[in-house]
Design an enzyme around this catalytic site. Structure first.
Site: not given
Length: 276
Positions: A20, A43, A65, A97-98, A101, A127, A177, A206
């Site tokens: 996260p 990312d 993004k 995150g993963d 997911i 997250a 989101m 977080g």
């Protein structure tokens, strides 16, 4: 199958979950993968300290993004990864995150396999799990929630999604989101029968510097997001478990402010003024 982290294996992809945000939440296996990288395709929200784990000579390529605007469309990202692997490079696709997911990891695995290339996935702390843990918010609890669901608040249009039965008493709903559509989310859930006074938390940034955990009731969700100027990245948690968390109760705060304003505007008569 032998691990793709074999340093002698060239021309491969490793999808890595960066967690996260806090670099301390990387897995040991993720760190090993980063240290082996020739190319890091990452990312936009990846902490620079995570990127620094890769060798200094490794090329770092951002495919950041933003809502409704991608630096590269997903098909181009897939092609970029495949092209680098075909040169014999070890490509680490680093995702917040993963990867599996809401990370489009499944699409990238499909593309790499379709090209006949080897790929491995290293999971990360999602997250939802990382942000909830920081806020002391248990997503399941024997007395309050026996089920948890993850949904996207902005995915092919909110109206296309069927969330019936995912939120309510004894259940926890985690919405990724969803900041930009918070008011619509509240309306959608209430229309589906979720009580307007269901507790809801927003977990902003977080595990990162400046993180916030705030809560209110479902009917006030959109208004709270606006009042508090919540920014992405953030997740929304709907369910009774929110009341167990450390999230600050913003509705109670605004109620106190409103009550104080009302009292200050109360007419005071001459006799009362004299007595005061």
């Amino acid at each position: 199958m032998a691990t793709l982290l074999d340093p002698n294996a060239r021309g491969r992809v490793i999808l890595v979950g960066a967690g996260p945000g806090d670099p301390g939440l990387l897995t040991v296996r993720a760190v090993a993968a980063l240290r082996s990288a020739d190319i890091v395709v990452h990312d936009g929200l990846i902490d620079p300290r995570v990127l620094d784990i890769a060798p200094p000579a490794a090329q770092r390529i951002s495919v950041a993004k933003q809502r409704a605007r991608h630096t590269l469309p997903q098909e181009a990202i897939n092609a970029l990864i495949v092209a680098h692997v075909k040169t014999g490079a070890i490509v680490v696709r680093l995702k917040g995150g993963d990867p599996f997911i809401f990370g489009r990891g499944g699409e990238e695995v499909e593309a790499v396999r379709a090209a006949g290339l080897p790929v491995e996935v290293i999971p990360g702390v999602s997250a939802a799990l990382g942000c909830a843990a920081e806020a002391m918010l248990p997503l399941t609890h024997r007395d309050h929630s026996s089920a948890v669901s993850f949904v996207a608040g902005q995915c092919k249009g909110l109206s296309d999604q069927d969330w019936s039965g995912l939120a309510g008493q004894g259940r926890t709903l985690v919405i990724y989101m969803g900041v930009a559509t918070a008011s619509d989310i509240a309306d959608k859930l209430i229309a589906d029968g979720v009580a307007p006074d269901m507790p809801v938390a927003v977990l902003e940034r977080g595990t990162l510097e400046g993180s916030r955990a705030i809560r209110t009731l479902l009917a006030d969700l959109g208004a709270m997001v606006t009042r508090e100027a919540v920014q992405s990245p953030a997740i929304i948690v709907v369910g009774e478990v929110v009341e167990l968390s450390d999230a600050q109760d913003k509705l109670a705060r605004w109620a106190r402010i409103a009550e104080g304003t009302h009292e200050s505007n109360t007419f005071v008569g001459p006799a009362e003024e004299t007595a005061a």
